[in-house]
Each structure stands twice: as C-alpha cells, then as structure tokens.
Design a protein around this motif. Sequence first.
Motif, mmCIF file in Angstrom:
data_model
loop_
_atom_site.group_PDB
_atom_site.id
_atom_site.type_symbol
_atom_site.label_atom_id
_atom_site.label_comp_id
_atom_site.label_asym_id
_atom_site.label_seq_id
_atom_site.Cartn_x
_atom_site.Cartn_y
_atom_site.Cartn_z
ATOM 1 N N ILE A 1 42.190 40.311 44.855
ATOM 2 C CA ILE A 1 42.464 39.852 43.491
ATOM 3 C C ILE A 1 41.958 40.937 42.546
ATOM 4 C CG2 ILE A 1 41.812 38.153 41.733
ATOM 5 C CD1 ILE A 1 41.614 36.099 44.037
ATOM 6 N N THR A 2 42.735 41.219 41.506
ATOM 7 C CA THR A 2 42.356 42.252 40.540
ATOM 8 C C THR A 2 42.344 41.661 39.133
ATOM 9 O OG1 THR A 2 43.349 43.984 41.893
ATOM 10 C CG2 THR A 2 42.945 44.513 39.583
ATOM 11 N N ILE A 3 41.284 41.950 38.395
ATOM 12 C CA ILE A 3 41.194 41.637 36.965
ATOM 13 C C ILE A 3 41.015 42.981 36.274
ATOM 14 C CG2 ILE A 3 39.904 40.455 35.150
ATOM 15 C CD1 ILE A 3 38.883 38.514 37.355
ATOM 16 N N ARG A 4 41.926 43.292 35.350
ATOM 17 C CA ARG A 4 41.852 44.615 34.721
ATOM 18 C C ARG A 4 42.350 44.564 33.289
ATOM 19 N NH1 ARG A 4 46.577 47.256 33.900
ATOM 20 N NH2 ARG A 4 48.429 46.490 34.975
ATOM 21 N N ALA A 5 42.001 45.607 32.559
ATOM 22 C CA ALA A 5 42.491 45.767 31.190
ATOM 23 C C ALA A 5 43.926 46.280 31.232
ATOM 24 C CB ALA A 5 41.620 46.758 30.436
ATOM 25 N N ALA A 6 44.713 45.868 30.256
ATOM 26 C CA ALA A 6 46.064 46.408 30.102
ATOM 27 C C ALA A 6 45.944 47.901 29.803
ATOM 28 C CB ALA A 6 46.794 45.685 28.976
ATOM 29 N N GLU A 7 46.997 48.632 30.050
ATOM 30 C CA GLU A 7 47.005 50.071 29.783
ATOM 31 C C GLU A 7 46.595 50.342 28.330
ATOM 32 O OE1 GLU A 7 47.169 53.853 30.995
ATOM 33 O OE2 GLU A 7 47.765 52.195 32.300
ATOM 34 N N GLY A 8 45.535 51.125 28.136
ATOM 35 C CA GLY A 8 45.054 51.479 26.806
ATOM 36 C C GLY A 8 44.220 50.401 26.119
ATOM 37 N N ALA A 9 44.046 49.251 26.747
ATOM 38 C CA ALA A 9 43.292 48.141 26.139
ATOM 39 C C ALA A 9 41.809 48.234 26.485
ATOM 40 C CB ALA A 9 43.852 46.812 26.606
ATOM 41 N N ARG A 10 41.000 47.649 25.593
ATOM 42 C CA ARG A 10 39.558 47.562 25.815
ATOM 43 C C ARG A 10 39.094 46.146 25.497
ATOM 44 N NH1 ARG A 10 36.302 52.868 24.742
ATOM 45 N NH2 ARG A 10 34.843 51.363 25.511
ATOM 46 N N PRO A 11 39.350 45.198 26.402
ATOM 47 C CA PRO A 11 38.906 43.826 26.151
ATOM 48 C C PRO A 11 37.377 43.758 26.128
ATOM 49 C CG PRO A 11 39.817 44.029 28.360
ATOM 50 C CD PRO A 11 40.008 45.346 27.680
ATOM 51 N N LEU A 12 36.862 42.973 25.206
ATOM 52 C CA LEU A 12 35.415 42.832 25.058
ATOM 53 C C LEU A 12 35.056 41.353 25.125
ATOM 54 C CD1 LEU A 12 32.545 43.871 24.301
ATOM 55 C CD2 LEU A 12 33.230 43.549 21.913
ATOM 56 N N PHE A 13 34.308 40.984 26.167
ATOM 57 C CA PHE A 13 33.791 39.616 26.265
ATOM 58 C C PHE A 13 32.449 39.614 25.557
ATOM 59 C CE2 PHE A 13 36.999 39.662 29.430
ATOM 60 C CZ PHE A 13 37.475 38.363 29.470
ATOM 61 N N HIS A 14 32.340 38.742 24.549
ATOM 62 C CA HIS A 14 31.171 38.770 23.676
ATOM 63 C C HIS A 14 30.583 37.372 23.547
ATOM 64 C CE1 HIS A 14 28.544 39.939 20.436
ATOM 65 N NE2 HIS A 14 29.070 39.012 19.667
ATOM 66 N N ARG A 15 29.283 37.307 23.743
ATOM 67 C CA ARG A 15 28.529 36.060 23.562
ATOM 68 C C ARG A 15 27.345 36.391 22.665
ATOM 69 N NH1 ARG A 15 25.492 33.271 28.469
ATOM 70 N NH2 ARG A 15 24.030 32.102 27.224
ATOM 71 N N PRO A 16 27.406 35.962 21.402
ATOM 72 C CA PRO A 16 26.387 36.362 20.427
ATOM 73 C C PRO A 16 24.942 36.083 20.851
ATOM 74 C CG PRO A 16 28.150 35.166 19.352
ATOM 75 C CD PRO A 16 28.389 35.078 20.819
ATOM 76 N N ASP A 17 24.709 34.967 21.505
ATOM 77 C CA ASP A 17 23.334 34.609 21.866
ATOM 78 C C ASP A 17 23.007 34.946 23.318
ATOM 79 O OD1 ASP A 17 24.979 32.746 23.033
ATOM 80 O OD2 ASP A 17 23.704 31.033 22.574
ATOM 81 N N ALA A 18 23.697 35.884 23.878
ATOM 82 C CA ALA A 18 23.538 36.187 25.303
ATOM 83 C C ALA A 18 22.231 36.911 25.583
ATOM 84 C CB ALA A 18 24.704 37.013 25.802
ATOM 85 N N GLY A 19 21.322 36.196 26.203
ATOM 86 C CA GLY A 19 20.099 36.808 26.684
ATOM 87 C C GLY A 19 20.226 37.128 28.161
ATOM 88 N N GLN A 20 21.320 36.678 28.761
ATOM 89 C CA GLN A 20 21.577 36.893 30.183
ATOM 90 C C GLN A 20 23.039 37.263 30.375
ATOM 91 O OE1 GLN A 20 20.326 33.728 32.719
ATOM 92 N NE2 GLN A 20 18.529 33.277 31.505
ATOM 93 N N ASN A 21 23.448 37.244 31.633
ATOM 94 C CA ASN A 21 24.842 37.552 31.943
ATOM 95 C C ASN A 21 25.776 36.505 31.338
ATOM 96 O OD1 ASN A 21 23.639 35.753 33.871
ATOM 97 N ND2 ASN A 21 25.467 35.947 35.104
ATOM 98 N N ILE A 22 27.051 36.871 31.211
ATOM 99 C CA ILE A 22 28.019 35.924 30.660
ATOM 100 C C ILE A 22 28.985 35.403 31.712
ATOM 101 C CG2 ILE A 22 27.871 36.772 28.297
ATOM 102 C CD1 ILE A 22 30.449 38.325 28.793
ATOM 103 N N TRP A 23 29.032 36.041 32.878
ATOM 104 C CA TRP A 23 29.872 35.563 33.984
ATOM 105 C C TRP A 23 28.972 35.334 35.194
ATOM 106 C CZ3 TRP A 23 34.924 38.887 34.710
ATOM 107 C CH2 TRP A 23 35.682 38.864 33.545
ATOM 108 N N ASP A 24 29.126 34.210 35.855
ATOM 109 C CA ASP A 24 28.517 33.973 37.160
ATOM 110 C C ASP A 24 29.646 34.113 38.167
ATOM 111 O OD1 ASP A 24 25.900 33.442 36.310
ATOM 112 O OD2 ASP A 24 26.384 31.350 35.902
ATOM 113 N N ILE A 25 29.566 35.134 39.018
ATOM 114 C CA ILE A 25 30.682 35.459 39.904
ATOM 115 C C ILE A 25 30.335 35.162 41.357
ATOM 116 C CG2 ILE A 25 32.194 37.298 40.751
ATOM 117 C CD1 ILE A 25 31.791 38.681 38.030
ATOM 118 N N THR A 26 31.174 34.332 41.970
ATOM 119 C CA THR A 26 31.140 34.081 43.406
ATOM 120 C C THR A 26 32.533 34.451 43.899
ATOM 121 O OG1 THR A 26 29.600 32.240 43.117
ATOM 122 C CG2 THR A 26 30.774 32.366 45.215
#
Length: 107
Positions: A75-100
């Motif tokens: 499985i692949t998750i990627r940015a579109a050609e020339g794109a720079r997606p930004l996942f932002h969580r203003p109060d993030a003191g830790q990670n924003i994704w829990d990945i299994t």
Amino acid sequence: MQHQRLPLLRLLCASIVFGWGVAASAATIQAGPADDVESMINALNPGDELVLADGAYPMSGRFGVNVSGTAAQPITIRAAEGARPLFHRPDAGQNIWDITASWLTIR
C-alpha cells in the motif's frame, strides 16, 4: 460434447467463489484537505495508492492507521506530483498518526 464442458464450468465457478487466480484490482485514490483521510487510509487494500493533494490537513486529534499490504502488493500513501500536503495539529505534543501496518510506504 456438453458433458465435457461441465468440469471446466465447475472449475470456473470454483475460482470465482474461492478467488483462485483472481487478483484484486489495485486502486489509485485521490484525497484532498476536505476529505476524511483517516477513513480513506483505513479502507486501503493491498496494491492501493492514496495520492494526497497539496494543502493543509488540519487535525483536532491524532488518528489511527491500520492497514496491511503484501510483498507483491504494498500500500502506498504519497503526495501528488509537486504537492506538499501538511498534516497539522495545533496542540500536538506527540505524534499525530498511530500506525499499525505491514507493507506500507509513505512518501
């Protein structure tokens, strides 16, 4: 003559029912900042590719990713050609994704 076709018909029906020799179709899915990306990621199947559009993806909390690809169909998750997606969580003191995951590429 029709009697000889019966075994072939049975084999064809069995392959459809049991999925023998039938490869799942991989999908390319487009996502943008207004989409429910967490649900989209968790719905990915082996071989799928999620392409993220440019923009800010605001988050109010972290989310869980639980997916499994295979060696033959990662499985692949990627940015579109020339794109720079930004996942932002203003109060993030830790990670924003829990990945299994297994056989997952993020780029």
